[in-house]
Design a protein around this motif. Structure first.
Motif, PDB file in Angstrom:
ATOM      1  N   PRO A  95     -13.364  -3.630   0.684  1.00 48.47           N
ATOM      2  CA  PRO A  95     -12.963  -2.435   1.435  1.00 48.47           C
ATOM      3  C   PRO A  95     -13.486  -1.124   0.842  1.00 48.47           C
ATOM      4  N   CYS A  96     -13.993  -1.148  -0.392  1.00 47.53           N
ATOM      5  CA  CYS A  96     -14.392   0.094  -1.048  1.00 47.53           C
ATOM      6  C   CYS A  96     -15.824   0.526  -0.729  1.00 47.53           C
TER       7      CYS A  96
ATOM      8  N   CYS B  81     -16.349  -7.385  11.865  1.00 41.07           N
ATOM      9  CA  CYS B  81     -16.436  -7.759  10.459  1.00 41.07           C
ATOM     10  C   CYS B  81     -17.058  -9.141  10.322  1.00 41.07           C
TER      11      CYS B  81
ATOM     12  N   PRO C 207     -15.377  -1.327   6.122  1.00 39.08           N
ATOM     13  CA  PRO C 207     -14.811  -2.476   6.842  1.00 39.08           C
ATOM     14  C   PRO C 207     -13.557  -2.133   7.660  1.00 39.08           C
ATOM     15  N   HIS C 208     -12.689  -1.237   7.142  1.00 43.85           N
ATOM     16  CA  HIS C 208     -11.443  -0.995   7.876  1.00 43.85           C
ATOM     17  C   HIS C 208     -11.676  -0.239   9.173  1.00 43.85           C
ATOM     18  N   GLN C 209     -12.878   0.313   9.334  1.00 44.02           N
ATOM     19  CA  GLN C 209     -13.163   1.019  10.579  1.00 44.02           C
ATOM     20  C   GLN C 209     -13.650   0.068  11.667  1.00 44.02           C
TER      21      GLN C 209
ATOM     22  N   MET D 295     -11.870  -9.840   7.488  1.00 41.94           N
ATOM     23  CA  MET D 295     -11.379  -8.571   6.939  1.00 41.94           C
ATOM     24  C   MET D 295     -11.292  -8.622   5.421  1.00 41.94           C
ATOM     25  N   SER D 296     -10.803  -9.745   4.878  1.00 40.02           N
ATOM     26  CA  SER D 296     -10.629  -9.789   3.434  1.00 40.02           C
ATOM     27  C   SER D 296     -11.876 -10.312   2.733  1.00 40.02           C
TER      28      SER D 296
ATOM     29  N   SER E   7     -13.467  -3.794  13.822  1.00 38.05           N
ATOM     30  CA  SER E   7     -12.523  -4.818  14.255  1.00 38.05           C
ATOM     31  C   SER E   7     -12.841  -6.145  13.562  1.00 38.05           C
TER      32      SER E   7
END
Lengths: 325, 299, 325
Positions: free
Chosen positions: C104-105, C159, C151-153, C99-100, C155
């Motif tokens: 995310p942008c 990712c 990415p936030h959409q 995730m990180s 799991s």
């Protein structure tokens, strides 16, 4: 003998609001009907992947939250009856340890203060006596009494987890909830902490609710096991029986996915295709049918009930077929 | 292990913490200079009676608007005198007292009230949170000094009322800061552990969580200390703060505003005093922030 | 011929309390199509040594080595520009927190395409085609749509698949996976491991798997390096390591696995903790915790002796007949 902790048809729903003005609110069924009963000295393992409701169950058991439906009984008493008159007394009977040893100890407090906190809140005890008790707990979990005056950041993960155990057991509770207590630790440390946990369980005759996703650890310590998927119990019963002969396809998949060092313990890997569905929008019928290899038409329409089959509770229409494979 | 060894180890641990803090703080030379200067100012404020060469209110009628002189036989004033013949140096030295008191009072008021509102907003959330935060937003939406002026106009001029007014304009920063770090800390597991043990609301809010929110608040308090001195002086200059003949720095400038061209030292020295004090505290605040902020720690 | 060859790699970190040796004398040979696993507990230097190869360590780290070569390029003296040409193209890396690791942008499609643009200089159309191809390759359903997802959409498992797609985008010769499944659920972990092994089979790249999970090692790796406190203590083929560990640390680590001691009352543990910066013993670093310790272990540091693919840093190796359980 009555159960130390018992849950009857526990449900916990959360209202979820989408962002925005015209957002419709929906309901997250974090826990959707779980029943269990655990005697002193025994261990119940709750197994499942993220979002299966195991942490919600812990929040209900520790009385931080009230069940939406169903009842919890601690030493035979429902804490939420009589407007919660019994809650503060029952809190002394139940304690919890957490996954993250770095987040579970207050970084600004000394170890002694942390361990004494449950005493300070719940009992009246002179400071010297408290200190004695805290120091004896420290030696019980394999630390030294002179650690009393140190701060959490001076300890390693394993030592912190010992401190958390000392804090949880200082009031001599009857029930201990352990939420993934060793999954953040290294293997050699993990074994130390598990030993301490098992020794103290025996010494204090604790009922232990052990929440974990690591099946090799669960296999080691559990008497009973409860497998959960998306808020629902899919299989529940004697641990040894379920490990030797899982009957729900999801349990089979979980066991198969756990990597084992010993080739003899290695099961045929049941490939689970697809992702975990969102708990906000679970599949119709059986929640597992989207990933199940034995799926049939009935599964997507009718949700299976948790029923006694093969000497255990299973929620599957076709457990027989699954058992044969 | 006997108890003396235990306490020795304890003090050793404490010393190590302080040493580590000092290591990071002292890496920033400007911050150390700021700290030394601030200690000097505090020293001056405490011992003003001994340091100041003259009484700040005595008017030397023979020496009106005397320029700064060094070693003269008659009318020997290091920073000169003002329109009424009062010694500027003594007035500035006594002024440090008022400035420090003003800064300190504002910080104490803001910290105590701001922490209380912030913690309450963070604990209860929901409509309590919304109410408190919208009030704070309203205060923020009016320019600070203007807000302070309006408040002093309502409360009446004077140093105490000026301090109260300035505190109210600074309050939102403290409330926001407390609330945001409270909400972050509130999700940590040690808080749940306290709740499971049955800790009361008060205990959770102020004993369990609050100490973990203090680092950013201390930095904010230091920086507010200097702006409070500046704003007190500004209010004094506008005639809404400390009233003459109180030797407050801003008031000193206001009193001598008409002499700005004929006797520039009467406004220069109080102005310099304000500038240096504010600069020193800001430098120190920067150093504090670096030393507290773990992201900047290069270990 | 070796793809990556390292001799006597050391990494020192400058800290407030003096310098700290995180990696101490690591030798490494990675050949084409190798699957090498580096195992060790936290703080054993397994990640740091690979980050040193990638040139991704912060400036406080001092890297020294007798030799550190990738396909004949000396990684110790290489210019930053030349290094950037190798890193990300010939050597790729995936990390623990999918995730990180993603920005995310930007959409995942954009992030993959960026790698393609940087290293392969493809035009817009070719980039899009290759991106979809890659997403398909790592098992992401409906890649034409997912290309526009943020990415936030997605799991955690998805990712991680995106990260893998990005890593293999430029046909790397070496893929370093640093705890790629630790943050994921068990069933997803199995999927990701299978994916990595399949990709390795298909493309023939070498794979370095850094992990602390012995089960994952046993099921995937061909060759294993065990690290302890910054030192390489043992290297063996995977069967040999699990059947007859030679170093007492490896042996103790394997004994501490819950699945290896199902019929024992207590889990075997390794007493004590990994030595930190301040309390390094004089001789063998494992000597304070070793069951088989003798006087010479406390006095002298054992050298790393290699015989063929095997290597061992111990004066008194474990006798395969007596595992000391």
């Amino acid at each position: 003998m009555s159960a130390a902790i018992e849950g009857r048809n526990l449900k916990r729903y959360y209202p979820v609001k989408d962002r925005g003005i015209f957002a419709k609110s929906s309901i997250l069924k974090a826990l959707d009907g779980a029943s269990f009963s655990l005697e002193s000295g025994k261990t119940l393992a709750i197994v499942g992947e993220s979002g299966c409701g195991k942490s919600t169950l812990a929040r209900l058991a520790t009385m931080i939250e009230k069940p939406t439906e169903g009842n919890i009984f601690i030493s035979g008493i429902d804490p939420h009856a009589n407007n919660g008159a019994e809650i503060s007394r029952l809190r002394q009977d139940i304690q919890m340890i957490f996954q993250d040893p770095y987040g579970s100890l207050n970084p600004r407090k000394k170890i002694g203060t942390i361990i004494e906190e449950p005493i300070v809140i719940n009992r009246k005890m002179p400071a010297a006596e408290r200190r004695n008790l805290a120091e004896s707990m420290l030696s019980k979990v394999g630390l030294r009494p002179e650690h009393y005056d140190r701060y959490p950041h001076m300890f390693s993960g394993g030592q912190r987890q010992r401190i958390a155990i000392a804090r949880a057991l200082v009031l001599k509770p009857k029930i201990l909830i352990a939420d993934e207590p060793v999954s953040a630790l290294d293997i050699s440390i993990q074994a130390q902490v598990l030993n301490i946990l098992m020794d103290l369980q025996e010494e204090m005759n604790l009922a232990l609710v052990f929440i974990s996703h690591d099946l090799s650890v669960v296999r080691r310590i559990a008497d009973q096991i409860m497998v959960m998927y998306l808020g629902k119990v899919v299989e529940q019963g004697d641990a040894k029986m379920i490990f030797d002969n899982p009957s729900h396809p999801y349990t089979q998949a979980l066991l198969g996915a756990t990597p084992a060092v010993d080739p003899k313990l290695r099961r045929e890997r049941v490939k689970l295709t697809g992702e975990l569905p969102s708990p906000l929008n679970p599949p119709t019928g059986c929640a597992f049918h989207t990933r199940c290899r034995f799926v049939q038409d009935k599964c997507s329409t009718t949700a299976p009930k948790l029923e006694m089959q093969f000497e255990r509770q299973v929620a599957c229409h076709f457990a027989e077929i699954a058992m044969k494979n | 292990m006997d108890s003396s060894a235990g306490s020795a180890r304890k003090s050793g641990i404490l010393r190590r913490d302080i040493l580590e803090f000092w290591y990071y703080f002292s890496e920033n030379k400007a911050a150390v200079i700021g700290l030394v200067f601030l200690l000097g100012i505090i020293f001056m404020a405490i011992f003003a009676g001994f340091i100041a060469p003259h009484d700040p209110t005595i008017q030397y009628r023979d020496c009106l608007e005397q320029p700064p002189t060094w070693g003269a036989e008659k009318c020997n004033f290091l920073f000169g005198t003002d329109y009424a013949g009062r010694d500027m140096l003594s007035r500035i030295i006594y002024g440090t007292r008022l400035s420090l008191i003003a800064g300190g009072m504002v910080v104490i008021l803001c910290l105590s009230i701001g922490i209380m509102f912030g913690v309450i907003a963070g604990y209860y959330r929901g409509w309590v949170d919304i109410t408190i935060m919208r009030i704070m937003d309203t205060i923020l939406s009016v320019p600070g000094l203007l807000m302070a002026l309006v408040l002093v106009a309502i409360l009446g001029p004077g140093l105490l009322n000026a301090m109260i007014a300035i505190s109210i304009t600074y309050l939102p920063y403290f409330v926001r800061l407390t609330r945001s770090s409270y909400i972050i800390e509130n999700t940590k597991e040690y808080v749940i552990a306290s709740k499971i043990s049955g800790a009361s609301k008060f205990r959770i809010m102020f004993i369990t969580i609050l100490p973990n929110c203090m680092a950013p608040l201390i930095v904010q308090a230091t920086l507010s200390f200097s702006t409070a001195i500046l704003d007190t002086a500004a209010l004094g200059f506008l005639g809404m703060g400390a009233q003459p003949p109180t030797p407050e720095w801003g008031t000193l400038i206001a009193e001598n505003r008409d002499l700005m061209l004929s006797a520039p030292w009467t406004v220069t020295f109080p102005g310099l005093a304000i500038l240096l004090a504010v600069l020193a505290i800001n430098l120190m605040g920067d150093g504090l922030r670096d030393a507290f902020d773990p992201k900047l720690k290069r270990s | 011929m070796s793809l990556l060859e390292i001799r006597n790699l050391c990494v020192d970190f400058e800290t407030v309390s003096g310098s700290f040796r995180a990696v101490d004398g690591v030798d490494l040979d990675i050949r084409e199509t190798d699957i090498l696993s580096i195992v060790g507990e936290s703080g054993s230097g397994k990640s740091v040594s690979m980050l040193a190869v990638m040139g991704l360590l912060p400036w406080t780290a001092k890297i020294t080595a007798d030799k550190m070569e990738f396909e004949g390029h000396n990684l110790l003296t290489i210019s930053n520009k030349a290094r950037r040409n190798i890193i990300g193209r010939d050597i790729a890396m995936i990390f623990q927190e999918p995730m990180s690791s993603l920005n995310p942008c930007f959409t995942v499609g954009f992030q993959i395409a960026e790698t393609l643009k940087q290293h392969l200089h493809l035009d817009r159309k070719a980039r899009r085609k290759r991106t979809i191809e890659l997403l398909d390759l790592v098992g992401i359903p409906a890649p034409e749509e997912r290309i526009r997802a943020f990415p936030h959409q997605l799991s955690g498992g998805m990712c991680q698949r995106i990260m893998i797609a990005m890593a293999i985008a430029c046909y790397p010769k070496l893929l370093i996976a640093d705890e790629p499944t630790t943050a994921l659920d068990v069933t997803i972990q199995a999927q990701i491991i299978d994916l990595l092994v399949n990709l390795q089979n298909e493309t023939g790249m070498a794979l370095v798997l850094i992990t602390h999970d012995m089960g994952v090692v046993a099921e995937t790796a061909k060759r294993v390096i065990v690290m302890y406190a910054g030192q390489q203590v043992e290297q063996q083929e995977v069967e040999g390591l699990f059947n007859s560990p030679r170093h007492p640390y490896t042996n103790a680590l394997l004994n501490a696995l819950p699945e290896r001691s199902l019929d024992l009352d207590r889990l075997p543990t390794i007493e004590g903790v990994v030595p930190g910066a301040g309390d390094r013993p004089d001789g063998c670093l494992f000597s304070p915790r070793c069951k088989f310790v003798q006087d010479d272990c406390r006095a002298n540091i054992p050298p790393l002796k290699s015989t063929g693919v095997n290597a061992l840093r111990c004066f008194h190796p474990v006798d395969p007949g007596n595992l000391g359980i």
